[in-house]
Design an enzyme around this catalytic site. Structure first.
Site, PDB file in Angstrom:
ATOM      1  N   THR A 184     -28.667 -16.019  -0.718  1.00 51.73           N
ATOM      2  CA  THR A 184     -29.185 -16.684   0.483  1.00 51.73           C
ATOM      3  C   THR A 184     -30.593 -17.162   0.182  1.00 51.73           C
ATOM      4  O   THR A 184     -31.374 -16.451  -0.448  1.00 51.73           O
ATOM      5  CB  THR A 184     -29.265 -15.750   1.709  1.00 51.73           C
ATOM      6  OG1 THR A 184     -30.220 -14.739   1.428  1.00 51.73           O
ATOM      7  CG2 THR A 184     -27.945 -15.135   2.026  1.00 51.73           C
ATOM      8  N   GLU A 329     -24.003 -14.330   4.746  1.00 51.22           N
ATOM      9  CA  GLU A 329     -23.530 -12.944   4.839  1.00 51.22           C
ATOM     10  C   GLU A 329     -22.196 -12.838   5.574  1.00 51.22           C
ATOM     11  O   GLU A 329     -21.566 -11.786   5.574  1.00 51.22           O
ATOM     12  CB  GLU A 329     -24.576 -12.085   5.577  1.00 51.22           C
ATOM     13  CG  GLU A 329     -25.861 -11.837   4.797  1.00 51.22           C
ATOM     14  CD  GLU A 329     -26.900 -12.941   4.967  1.00 51.22           C
ATOM     15  OE1 GLU A 329     -26.522 -14.075   5.333  1.00 51.22           O
ATOM     16  OE2 GLU A 329     -28.092 -12.668   4.727  1.00 51.22           O
ATOM     17  N   LYS A 437     -42.985 -17.087  21.699  1.00 48.68           N
ATOM     18  CA  LYS A 437     -43.322 -16.088  22.721  1.00 48.68           C
ATOM     19  C   LYS A 437     -44.528 -16.566  23.507  1.00 48.68           C
ATOM     20  O   LYS A 437     -45.634 -16.557  23.012  1.00 48.68           O
ATOM     21  CB  LYS A 437     -43.583 -14.736  22.074  1.00 48.68           C
ATOM     22  CG  LYS A 437     -42.300 -14.118  21.578  1.00 48.68           C
ATOM     23  CD  LYS A 437     -42.481 -13.265  20.350  1.00 48.68           C
ATOM     24  CE  LYS A 437     -41.148 -13.095  19.649  1.00 48.68           C
ATOM     25  NZ  LYS A 437     -41.134 -13.542  18.268  1.00 48.68           N
ATOM     26  N   TRP A 442     -39.803 -15.929  26.523  1.00 56.54           N
ATOM     27  CA  TRP A 442     -39.344 -16.572  25.294  1.00 56.54           C
ATOM     28  C   TRP A 442     -38.957 -18.020  25.557  1.00 56.54           C
ATOM     29  O   TRP A 442     -38.315 -18.338  26.560  1.00 56.54           O
ATOM     30  CB  TRP A 442     -38.130 -15.836  24.727  1.00 56.54           C
ATOM     31  CG  TRP A 442     -38.475 -14.545  24.056  1.00 56.54           C
ATOM     32  CD1 TRP A 442     -39.692 -13.912  24.107  1.00 56.54           C
ATOM     33  CD2 TRP A 442     -37.620 -13.739  23.251  1.00 56.54           C
ATOM     34  NE1 TRP A 442     -39.626 -12.755  23.376  1.00 56.54           N
ATOM     35  CE2 TRP A 442     -38.379 -12.618  22.842  1.00 56.54           C
ATOM     36  CE3 TRP A 442     -36.299 -13.850  22.834  1.00 56.54           C
ATOM     37  CZ2 TRP A 442     -37.847 -11.622  22.033  1.00 56.54           C
ATOM     38  CZ3 TRP A 442     -35.767 -12.856  22.033  1.00 56.54           C
ATOM     39  CH2 TRP A 442     -36.535 -11.750  21.631  1.00 56.54           C
TER      40      TRP A 442
HETATM   41  P1  AMP Z   1     -27.241 -19.693   5.764  1.00 55.75           P
HETATM   42  O1  AMP Z   1     -26.979 -18.277   5.374  1.00 55.75           O
HETATM   43  O2  AMP Z   1     -28.177 -20.390   4.830  1.00 55.75           O
HETATM   44  O3  AMP Z   1     -25.976 -20.440   5.961  1.00 55.75           O
HETATM   45  O4  AMP Z   1     -28.008 -19.689   7.156  1.00 55.75           O
HETATM   46  C1  AMP Z   1     -27.486 -19.029   8.271  1.00 55.75           C
HETATM   47  C2  AMP Z   1     -28.331 -19.301   9.478  1.00 55.75           C
HETATM   48  O5  AMP Z   1     -28.257 -20.673   9.841  1.00 55.75           O
HETATM   49  C3  AMP Z   1     -27.879 -18.570  10.710  1.00 55.75           C
HETATM   50  O6  AMP Z   1     -28.312 -17.242  10.745  1.00 55.75           O
HETATM   51  C4  AMP Z   1     -28.494 -19.421  11.814  1.00 55.75           C
HETATM   52  O7  AMP Z   1     -29.852 -19.098  12.019  1.00 55.75           O
HETATM   53  C5  AMP Z   1     -28.391 -20.806  11.250  1.00 55.75           C
HETATM   54  N1  AMP Z   1     -27.210 -21.476  11.790  1.00 55.75           N
HETATM   55  C6  AMP Z   1     -25.999 -21.618  11.235  1.00 55.75           C
HETATM   56  N2  AMP Z   1     -25.184 -22.328  12.031  1.00 55.75           N
HETATM   57  C7  AMP Z   1     -25.889 -22.633  13.137  1.00 55.75           C
HETATM   58  C8  AMP Z   1     -25.601 -23.335  14.357  1.00 55.75           C
HETATM   59  N3  AMP Z   1     -24.426 -23.912  14.576  1.00 55.75           N
HETATM   60  N4  AMP Z   1     -26.582 -23.422  15.277  1.00 55.75           N
HETATM   61  C9  AMP Z   1     -27.790 -22.861  15.076  1.00 55.75           C
HETATM   62  N5  AMP Z   1     -28.125 -22.204  13.960  1.00 55.75           N
HETATM   63  C10 AMP Z   1     -27.192 -22.088  12.996  1.00 55.75           C
END
Ligand code: AMP
Length: 540
Positions: A184, A329, A437, A442
């Site tokens: 990640t 994850e 915040k 929020w």
């Molecule tokens: P990654 O592991 O790089 O795919 O990133 C995952 C993160 O992307 C998640 O924990 C979210 O914060 C963000 N994320 C993924 N899909 C969405 C979505 N449809 N809307 C908002 N945030 C998203």
């Protein structure tokens, strides 16, 4: 008493074996990084994957060894998805957009001994080769006649493949064995490795196919624009193969013009990717006055899909947006906002309101929201808290990391803040660290961004919380304008005024040429917060 059923082990190779027998003639079309389209069938791909498995043996790869790739979405990368994991080794897909020092870190951390790469990444590896002591072989995935001069000791994938036998018996593997590894790209610290198993990958693929998720079948023509180096292209190379869908792989061509050409020529019916990519495609179609006539469904995830984008696809291209949420994850699929009886009963305006939510958990994933003390919060669509997940394709720890602070009572803490309503619809409020915040309350930066992007003059925007002497933090809106468009601070605020509650209105609007992104296309808000931290304290 145990059930009297066969204990067949779930394996990645079995997906391709199934396609070879059942979907022999379904096509895979791939744009080669060296130019031109390549077209073959699942039967051909299965043969070449067996050759690639023999090639790995020849290079000395043994079970559970890590094999890295630095590659776009191509047929060769697809073959390695099956050859590496199918033979019992671990496919480590590396994101070429990471900083070189991060790439050095993860290749060494994973102890990769073999690296397969596309032509474009030769200079990148030349520059860091001497920092990769474990690496034994670098294999270039290019036609033999296009092998470049290089100071690397390069092997040619196509030559090795030609020399390899097409006879290979996929080994019987324990389904819990590790199969793929993906790091990640956190915004702080070193990348963390998520290690998927044969079992988790197959279960995730099966769940993805259903009507509640991606509705993928043999008649689908699927274009994964999400890169194969990012969470296994959301598992599409496995799911599409199991379904026998025609798979269209865009290579390095993620820009609007290249995507449109492929969508049109291959008559793509569903495609998947992050909002930034779709922004480029929609802008291209707008400029060239062209319509995507074949596309029925666009899956948008990775960042929030703004309503203007959902409307843009629906109203200009008659394409339904399926908003999805997930993360590395989670393999990555957690929730999907697919069409269902409830959504079908709504009028168009209400439907759009629903579509901006990230959707409902697909079967296999359980979600809950908790407060800072870890107490469960109600599923009433109002309470918001830290989003936690569990299920058979959710990570239980990071690769070679002792730290278990992201897990509590068997739940993985996603780092997102969300609401969940009575019907199970989950709505991301923000990343926990991005939520603003203000005076003890929020503010969702995502909500304000989604509204601001709806203004015709706005190409991209970001809302970040910056320190404020009275309110702790206040929102700051940064706007990138559409080419040739003009907009003032006052006009922007006026546009927002009747769409968000008063105290959510940004105190300031700044116009910038571009916004910083993470290697996976998300806004790099930490950098913006650092850059503008003095904005409201008079130190800007
Ligand atoms: P990654 O592991 O790089 O795919 O990133 C995952 C993160 O992307 C998640 O924990 C979210 O914060 C963000 N994320 C993924 N899909 C969405 C979505 N449809 N809307 C908002 N945030 C998203």
């Amino acid at each position: 008493m145990h059930g009297l059923m066969m204990n067949t082990q779930l394996s990645i190779a079995s997906i391709l074996q199934h396609a070879e027998k059942v979907h022999r003639k379904s096509e895979i079309v791939s744009r080669k990084p060296e130019g031109g389209l390549f077209r073959y069938t699942y039967a051909d791909a299965a043969r070449r994957a067996r050759q690639a498995a023999n090639l790995l043996t020849r290079l000395g790869v043994k079970q559970q060894d890590r094999v890295a790739t630095l590659a776009w979405n191509t047929h060769r990368h697809y073959e390695l998805y099956y050859a590496v994991s199918g033979s019992g080794a671990i496919l480590h897909t590396v994101n070429p957009r990471l900083f070189p020092e991060q790439i050095v870190y993860i290749l060494n951390h994973a102890e990769d001994e073999v690296l397969f790469l596309d032509l474009q990444f030769v200079p990148l590896i030349e520059a860091i080769r001497d920092q990769l002591p474990k690496l034994k072989h670098v294999v270039l995935m290019v036609d033999a006649e296009r092998m470049p001069e290089s100071k690397l000791d390069l092997l040619c994938y196509e030559t090795l493949l030609q020399e390899a036998s097409a006879h290979y018996d996929w080994p019987a593997l324990d389904e819990n064995l590790a199969a793929t590894l993906c790091y990640t790209s956190g915004t702080t610290g070193n990348p963390k490795g998520v290690l998927y198993s044969q079992r988790s990958t197959v279960l995730h693929a099966l769940a993805s196919l259903s009507g509640e998720a991606l509705s993928m079948g043999n008649r689908s023509v699927v274009l994964p624009v999400v890169p194969m180096f990012h969470v296994n292209a959301w598992g599409v190379p496995y799911a599409a193969t199991a379904a026998g869908a025609k798979l269209v792989l865009p290579g390095a061509g993620m820009d609007g013009a290249s995507l449109y050409e492929l969508i049109d020529s291959e008559q793509v019916t569903q495609m998947l990717g992050v909002p930034t990519v779709w922004l480029g495609l929609l802008q291209y179609c707008e400029k060239e006055r062209c319509t995507m006539t074949s596309v029925e469904q666009v899956v948008i995830g990775g960042s929030a899909a703004p309503m203007s984008m959902i409307k843009g696809f629906q109203e200009k291209h008659n394409a339904f947006v399926v908003h999805a949420w997930g993360m590395t994850e989670l393999s990555p699929m957690g929730t999907v906002n697919s069409m269902n009886a409830y959504m079908a009963s709504l009028d168009q305006a209400q439907r759009y309101q629903l579509q901006v939510k990230q959707g409902r958990p697909i079967y296999g994933i359980e979600l809950r929201i908790v407060d800072d003390a870890g107490n469960s919060l109600p599923q009433d669509g109002k309470a918001f808290g830290r989003l936690q997940a569990r299920g058979p394709w959710v990570a239980s720890s990071y690769y070679k990391l002792e730290d278990q602070s992201d897990w509590q009572d068997g739940w993985f803490d996603t780092g997102d803040v969300a609401t969940i309503d009575e019907q199970g619809y989950m709505n991301i409020v923000d990343r926990a660290k991005d939520v603003i915040k203000s005076g003890g309350e929020w503010i969702s930066s995502i909500d304000v961004e989604n509204i601001a992007i709806g203004h015709d003059a706005v190409a991209e925007c970001a809302v970040v919380g910056v320190p404020h002497p009275k309110w702790d933090e206040r929102p700051l809106l940064l706007v990138v304008l559409e080419p040739g468009a003009s907009l003032t601070r006052e006009e922007m605020l006026e546009y927002l005024a009747d769409k968000v509650v008063k105290w959510w209105l940004p105190d300031e609007v700044l116009f910038v040429d571009e916004l910083p992104h993470t290697p996976t296309g998300k806004l790099l808000k930490r950098q913006l917060r650092d850059q503008y931290q003095g904005q409201y304290s008079g130190e800007a």
